[in-house]
Design a protein around this motif. Structure first.
Motif, short mmCIF file in Angstrom:
data_model
loop_
_atom_site.label_atom_id
_atom_site.label_comp_id
_atom_site.label_asym_id
_atom_site.label_seq_id
_atom_site.Cartn_x
_atom_site.Cartn_y
_atom_site.Cartn_z
N MET A 1 14.28 -26.19 -47.72
CA MET A 1 13.62 -26.77 -46.56
C MET A 1 14.68 -27.28 -45.59
SD MET A 1 10.64 -29.55 -46.64
CE MET A 1 10.45 -30.68 -45.34
N ALA A 2 14.47 -27.06 -44.30
CA ALA A 2 15.44 -27.45 -43.28
C ALA A 2 15.44 -28.96 -43.08
CB ALA A 2 15.10 -26.76 -41.97
N SER A 3 16.57 -29.48 -42.67
CA SER A 3 16.72 -30.89 -42.41
C SER A 3 15.97 -31.27 -41.14
CB SER A 3 18.20 -31.22 -42.26
OG SER A 3 18.37 -32.54 -41.83
N ARG A 4 15.33 -32.43 -41.13
CA ARG A 4 14.58 -32.90 -39.97
C ARG A 4 15.37 -33.92 -39.17
NH1 ARG A 4 10.59 -30.40 -37.90
NH2 ARG A 4 9.80 -32.37 -37.17
N THR A 5 16.69 -33.90 -39.28
CA THR A 5 17.51 -34.81 -38.50
C THR A 5 18.30 -34.01 -37.47
OG1 THR A 5 19.33 -34.70 -40.08
CG2 THR A 5 17.73 -36.46 -40.39
N PRO A 6 18.41 -34.54 -36.26
CA PRO A 6 19.15 -33.81 -35.22
C PRO A 6 20.65 -33.86 -35.49
CG PRO A 6 18.45 -35.95 -34.41
CD PRO A 6 17.85 -35.80 -35.77
N PRO A 7 21.38 -32.90 -34.92
CA PRO A 7 22.84 -32.94 -35.04
C PRO A 7 23.40 -34.19 -34.33
CG PRO A 7 22.10 -30.85 -34.12
CD PRO A 7 20.91 -31.74 -34.18
N ASP A 8 24.62 -34.54 -34.65
CA ASP A 8 25.27 -35.69 -34.01
C ASP A 8 25.27 -35.51 -32.49
OD1 ASP A 8 25.76 -36.91 -36.42
OD2 ASP A 8 27.79 -36.10 -36.60
N PHE A 10 22.64 -35.71 -30.56
CA PHE A 10 21.36 -35.18 -30.09
C PHE A 10 20.22 -36.01 -30.67
CE2 PHE A 10 24.32 -31.70 -29.84
CZ PHE A 10 24.00 -31.09 -28.64
N VAL A 11 19.05 -35.93 -30.01
CA VAL A 11 17.85 -36.60 -30.51
C VAL A 11 16.66 -35.66 -30.38
CG1 VAL A 11 18.54 -38.99 -30.10
CG2 VAL A 11 17.52 -37.70 -28.25
N PHE A 12 15.70 -35.83 -31.29
CA PHE A 12 14.42 -35.13 -31.21
C PHE A 12 13.44 -36.05 -30.49
CE2 PHE A 12 15.45 -32.88 -35.47
CZ PHE A 12 16.16 -31.89 -34.81
N ILE A 13 12.22 -35.56 -30.27
CA ILE A 13 11.21 -36.38 -29.59
C ILE A 13 10.91 -37.63 -30.42
CG2 ILE A 13 8.80 -36.52 -28.87
CD1 ILE A 13 8.95 -33.61 -28.02
N LYS A 14 10.65 -37.43 -31.71
CA LYS A 14 10.30 -38.56 -32.58
C LYS A 14 11.56 -39.16 -33.20
CE LYS A 14 5.63 -37.28 -33.87
NZ LYS A 14 4.70 -37.12 -34.98
N ASP A 15 11.42 -40.37 -33.71
CA ASP A 15 12.53 -41.05 -34.38
C ASP A 15 12.94 -40.26 -35.62
OD1 ASP A 15 12.06 -42.96 -32.48
OD2 ASP A 15 11.18 -44.41 -33.85
N GLY A 19 18.24 -42.50 -36.03
CA GLY A 19 17.98 -43.47 -34.97
C GLY A 19 16.76 -43.12 -34.14
N PRO A 20 16.57 -43.85 -33.03
CA PRO A 20 15.40 -43.62 -32.19
C PRO A 20 15.44 -42.25 -31.51
CG PRO A 20 16.88 -45.16 -31.14
CD PRO A 20 17.42 -44.90 -32.51
N GLY A 21 14.25 -41.69 -31.31
CA GLY A 21 14.13 -40.41 -30.64
C GLY A 21 13.98 -40.58 -29.13
N ILE A 22 13.70 -39.47 -28.46
CA ILE A 22 13.57 -39.49 -27.00
C ILE A 22 12.47 -40.45 -26.58
CG2 ILE A 22 13.06 -38.11 -24.95
CD1 ILE A 22 14.05 -35.64 -26.55
N VAL A 52 12.07 -29.93 -30.25
CA VAL A 52 12.51 -30.23 -28.89
C VAL A 52 13.66 -31.22 -29.04
CG1 VAL A 52 11.89 -31.27 -26.70
CG2 VAL A 52 10.24 -29.84 -27.91
N CYS A 53 14.76 -30.93 -28.37
CA CYS A 53 15.99 -31.69 -28.56
C CYS A 53 16.60 -32.03 -27.20
CB CYS A 53 16.95 -30.84 -29.38
SG CYS A 53 18.40 -31.68 -29.96
N ALA A 54 17.32 -33.15 -27.16
CA ALA A 54 18.04 -33.53 -25.95
C ALA A 54 19.35 -34.20 -26.36
CB ALA A 54 17.22 -34.49 -25.11
N ARG A 55 20.33 -34.12 -25.49
CA ARG A 55 21.57 -34.85 -25.72
C ARG A 55 21.29 -36.33 -25.47
NH1 ARG A 55 26.23 -32.15 -26.08
NH2 ARG A 55 26.19 -29.93 -25.57
N ILE A 56 21.89 -37.19 -26.26
CA ILE A 56 21.72 -38.63 -26.08
C ILE A 56 22.21 -39.03 -24.69
CG2 ILE A 56 22.49 -40.90 -26.88
CD1 ILE A 56 22.51 -39.73 -29.73
#
Length: 98
Positions: A1-8, A10-15, A19-22, A52-56
């Motif tokens: 199963m794939a990891s549900r944490t964003p790469p260093d 970056f953040v996903f929509i949810k926490d 850390g906190p998400g978008i 969905v991902c964004a740079r911090i």
């Protein structure tokens, strides 16, 4: 199963455990952010895998832009509204003191 944490960095929509998400960073719910995203509002995002991902830095820059826009919109920039005199309706009688 794939990891549900964003790469260093970056953040996903949810926490996530990282850390906190978008949405949390913007102070809104994940559902509200999804609506904003569909309407073209909010920081730039992209799809990373199934998330969905964004740079911090992008999210922080978006918040700085909002802050600067709020500081520019001073109350003095809005012209004063005209005063409206309220008149008593026709047939209005003062109550007699008993």
């Amino acid at each position: 199963m794939a990891s549900r944490t964003p790469p260093d960095g970056f953040v996903f929509i949810k926490d996530s455990p990282k850390g906190p998400g978008i949405a949390s960073r913007l102070g809104i719910s994940a559902e509200t952010y999804r609506k904003w995203r569909m309407a073209g509002k909010g920081p730039e995002t992209f799809i990373l895998g199934n998330n969905v991902c964004a740079r911090i830095e992008t999210v922080d820059a978006y918040l700085r832009e909002l802050e600067q826009a709020a500081q520019r919109a001073l109350p003095e920039s809005r012209p004063p509204e005209p005063r409206i005199r309220r008149t008593k309706p026709a047939g209005h009688r003062a109550l007699a003191a008993a």
